[in-house]
Design an enzyme around this catalytic site. Structure first.
Site, mmCIF file in Angstrom:
data_model
loop_
_atom_site.group_PDB
_atom_site.id
_atom_site.type_symbol
_atom_site.label_atom_id
_atom_site.label_comp_id
_atom_site.label_asym_id
_atom_site.label_seq_id
_atom_site.Cartn_x
_atom_site.Cartn_y
_atom_site.Cartn_z
ATOM 1 N N GLN B 130 -8.993 8.868 2.525
ATOM 2 C CA GLN B 130 -9.927 7.385 2.467
ATOM 3 C C GLN B 130 -10.463 7.435 3.964
ATOM 4 O OE1 GLN B 130 -7.695 3.984 1.956
ATOM 5 N NE2 GLN B 130 -9.228 2.628 1.765
ATOM 6 N N SER B 133 -11.965 3.335 7.717
ATOM 7 C CA SER B 133 -11.702 2.549 9.038
ATOM 8 C C SER B 133 -12.459 3.448 10.099
ATOM 9 C CB SER B 133 -10.215 2.567 9.183
ATOM 10 O OG SER B 133 -9.826 1.229 8.636
ATOM 11 N N GLU B 249 -6.090 -0.928 -4.086
ATOM 12 C CA GLU B 249 -5.072 -0.977 -3.069
ATOM 13 C C GLU B 249 -4.370 -1.947 -2.930
ATOM 14 O OE1 GLU B 249 -6.622 -1.050 1.005
ATOM 15 O OE2 GLU B 249 -5.074 0.034 1.769
ATOM 16 N N GLU B 369 -3.790 -10.865 10.382
ATOM 17 C CA GLU B 369 -4.644 -12.014 10.370
ATOM 18 C C GLU B 369 -5.770 -11.986 9.643
ATOM 19 O OE1 GLU B 369 -3.473 -9.948 12.767
ATOM 20 O OE2 GLU B 369 -2.193 -11.378 13.786
#
Lengths: 380, 405
Positions: B130, B133, B249, B369
């Protein structure tokens, strides 16, 4: 695999919510704290009308023949509005009596609520403490259970000893728990008006929570023929019920906090838009969801996997007790100074959190049992 | 409410169990006596085993039959996973491909892509990775900078860098999110591509972490050429396509929480051997608190499953299970290290790797977060934080960010 509520369970919950919404429970809780204990409405007639006293008694004896999860749904609704319905004492007591053929004649009166029972918290042995114990009046050391000599042919016996912080004992007709009879743990029922029985109501940090110390001096009791599994099961059931009640309170605390965080503005925007506030509230949600998941586990395990019920009920209690503490503190913080004032509802939930976390062996006692169960599994 | 199998599920479980019983001696041994040591041998053996599981109907259970799956529901997938765990054999190697990327291609891919890629993916013949990022785009994934430019002939040229790429070192293909139009606001102007990992210009470099091992990779793309057919879900629709992957996911994490191996009994085992610790009230209190929460995750998974069976899509709250697992495992590792002392941190200890791995896992699949932001907004309905990037072309964002600091 289905962890959804059945239509009947949805109905039971909605009916409980509707019934309790017609009572000003929070106002009454505050007035009762101010010393006016008559302010607390007597919700037993309401409970009787709804059929709650007989939830765990079979239909042949006048009950509803339902299971722990149904009872937990009702307790959750009580917890949402801090309603003072004496089910935490009554239901575990009926669970023991329902397994004792000797007193079967007494069940219909308990099922209808004509008579009310209170469970004498009696903690079964753990992997490190082989004794049955009672909650102590103070201190860390657990108390031995009251004792009696060999019973007569009818199962009658004289008991001496004490149980501290018995939920819903004031005003109960029958007290049901475990005592050490002739050296062995056995279920007992004691009529509250018998000679030698002292039920001393104790001051409460949370006025909605009715408690008493029960002292027995050669008090007449009947030994029950309930199996020891049933006696231990009542303790775990009480853990599951108080967990459900706490999770109900967490729901309200979260709803009120979120509503306020959306409406209160600082520096030109709602406080709920700040990460610091948002993250505290999602932490409440996280703990709430974990608690709910474990309530499903406990509700299913009591009949679905009885061997896992101690683990299920005590893990639910452990998570729920901590969740309510965190939720109540967060509710106060999110509201700022106003949240810590007498007029606000947040302190009522805070008081509930602090007291309930210390009853029935305490949240930390539940954690200890969870550890014991897991360590036993690990050793196997 | 019922945790028991239905008669159909009983049959399905029995079939899975019987298949595993017959085939488990073919499974690679990854730990204990006779365990494979060589990394390449391990990967080869696990790929072969994935192929067997797929043939046996134990992988891609929820995939449509036409792509080699079983066309069954998530509950049957969970039953297979449970039986695989029970048999003590490894699961599939390419959980990312089969669990997340394959379903994305099934949802958004062309017929050609589906017939070309899905079969080899499911059978482990081609492992996927994947490529989402980047060094400057993690929580804020829509900030990806890898640039794809279209040529006259319709083909594409990609340049940029990806990071935290699991399995890239042996993957055949990657699903890559790139920017195709920087003059659009950042969530627009993105496109999803299929990238052959052996294409000229693709460089994979292992990324060593706290433990010293390299489970993730950096992937560099230097003018990598792709043809028109590499686009998945249409040009400019990359964000919507990525959201599909992220939804799968969440489902994967929500249902497979315990699959991470952070299991309550295992932690208790770390302490049970120490006779003193086992009886210590403080150790017991901490252990009880930790495992209660970890236990909750299993039943949260069953709740997710119930929702899926009723046709509901699990929301971002499933991400809370990940927060519970990671933080629970961190506390458990800490407690076990307190009990065992410095030995727990030795290379040979079963705990050292976990203790080193967890700080990074806190940020994997979205930092804690950002998860809490999303859940606060989507589940609790709290207002979003004011944003500086709304409606602004991506190409102008950099100067805006500079001005704001």
């Amino acid at each position: 695999m289905n962890l959804a509520l059945s239509d009947e369970q949805e109905f039971l919950r909605e009916a409980a919510r509707g019934t309790l919404s017609r009572v000003k429970t929070l106002e009454a809780a505050r007035e009762a704290l101010d010393g006016d204990s008559s302010a607390l409405p007597d919700l037993w007639p309401t409970a009787r009308e709804a059929g709650w006293p007989g939830l765990l008694i079979d239909e042949a004896h006048g009950g509803a023949g339902l299971d722990a999860f149904d009872a937990m749904l009702v307790l959750g609704e009580c917890g949402r509005v801090l309603a003072s319905v004496p089910l935490l004492g009554h239901l575990p007591a009926t669970a023991i009596l329902a397994d004792a053929p000797r007193v079967a004649d007494y069940l219909p009166a308990l099922a209808s609520g004509e008579r009310r029972a209170a469970y004498l918290p009696s903690q079964p042995p753990t992997d490190v403490d082989q004794r049955w114990t009672a909650d102590p009046a103070s201190g860390l050391e657990r108390s031995p259970l009251p004792t009696g000599a060999r019973p007569d042919a009818n199962g009658e016996v004289k008991l001496s000893g004490s149980y501290a912080f018995v939920p819903d004992a004031p005003g109960a007709d029958a007290l049901v728990g475990v005592a050490v009879i002739d050296g062995e743990p056995a279920g007992v029922v004691i009529m509250a008006d018998a000679d030698g029985v002292q039920v001393e109501p104790v001051r409460r940090y949370d006025a909605t929570c009715s408690l008493a110390h029960v002292t027995l001096k050669d008090a007449a009791a009947t030994v029950l023929d309930a199996p020891v599994e049933s006696l231990a099961g009542a303790w775990h059931l009480a853990q599951a019920l108080i967990a459900a009640q706490s999770i109900g309170s967490v729901e309200t605390a979260l709803e009120m906090s979120v509503a306020y965080a959306k409406e209160r503005h600082t520096f030109g925007r709602p406080i709920g838009s700040y990460q610091a506030v948002k993250h505290s509230l999602t932490e409440v949600l996280r703990q709430l969801e974990n608690g709910k998941s474990l309530l499903y586990y406990a509700g299913w395990a009591r009949n679905g996997a009885p061997g896992e019920f101690p683990l299920a009920a005590n893990s639910a209690r452990s998570v729920a007790g901590r969740a309510l503490d965190y939720a109540a503190r967060t509710m106060i913080s999110v509201h700022g100074g106003i949240g810590a004032t007498w007029e606000h509802d947040a302190p009522l939930y805070f008081r509930r959190a602090q007291l309930s976390r210390r009853l029935l062996g305490g949240t930390s006692g539940a954690s200890d049992r969870v550890a014991g169960e897991l360590l036993a599994q690990a050793a196997a | 409410m019922d945790l028991d199998d239905t008669p159909e599920q009983v049959t399905h479980r029995a079939q899975a169990r019987a298949w595993l019983e017959q085939n488990k001696d073919q499974a690679p041994v990854l730990s204990g006596p006779g365990a494979l040591q060589d990394e390449d041998e391990i990967i080869a053996a696990r790929r072969a085993w994935q192929g067997r599981l797929a043939e046996g109907g134990l992988a891609g259970v929820t995939w449509p039959k036409e792509y080699g799956g079983q066309g069954l529901g998530p509950i049957e997938q969970v039953i297979c996973s449970q039986e695989i765990a029970r048999a003590g054999v490894p699961g599939i190697l390419d959980a990312i491909g089969v669990g997340m990327l394959g379903p994305t291609i099934i949802a958004h891919g062309t017929d050609e892509q589906k017939s070309r890629y899905l079969g080899p993916m499911l059978h482990g013949d081609e492992v996927w990775c994947q490529l989402f990022s980047e060094p400057a785009a993690g929580s804020d994934l829509a900030a990806v900078q890898t640039r794809a430019r279209q040529g006259e002939d319709g083909g594409w040229r990609l340049t940029g860098q990806k990071v935290w790429t699991t399995n890239a070192q042996f993957a055949a293909y990657g699903l890559l999110l790139a920017r195709t139009d920087p003059d659009q606001p950042k969530h627009k102007g993105l496109t999803m591509f299929i990238v052959p990992m052996d294409a000229p210009g693709v460089t994979v470099r292992g990324l060593r972490q706290i433990s010293g091992e390299a489970e993730f990779n950096e992937v560099f793309l230097d003018d990598v050429e792709l043809d028109e057919g590499a686009v998945v879900g249409g040009v400019g629709n990359g964000w919507g396509t990525a959201l599909t992957t992220l939804m799968f996911e969440r489902v994967t994490i929500g249902l497979g929480g315990e699959g991470l191996g952070y299991n309550s009994v295992r932690f208790a085992r770390g302490i049970a051997a120490d006779e003193h610790a086992r009886r210590d009230p403080e150790v017991r209190k901490q252990l009880g608190d930790i495992v209660s929460e970890l236990l909750a995750v299993r039943f949260t998974g069953y709740r997710t499953l119930t929702a899926l069976q009723r046709g509901q899509i699990p929301g971002p709250e499933a991400g809370l299970a990940k927060v519970t697992i990671v933080n629970g495992a961190i506390k458990a590792g800490d407690l076990i290290a307190d009990v065992l002392g410095p030995d727990a941190l030795d290379q040979g200890s079963e705990w050292a790797y976990m203790i080193s791995f967890l700080p990074g896992l806190k940020s994997a699949g979205g930092t804690e977060e950002i998860l809490r932001n999303t859940i606060g907004e989507r589940v609790l309905g709290l207002p979003p934080e004011p944003r500086l990037d709304k409606g602004i072309p991506f190409s102008e964002l950099r100067s805006k960010e500079g001005a704001a600091t």
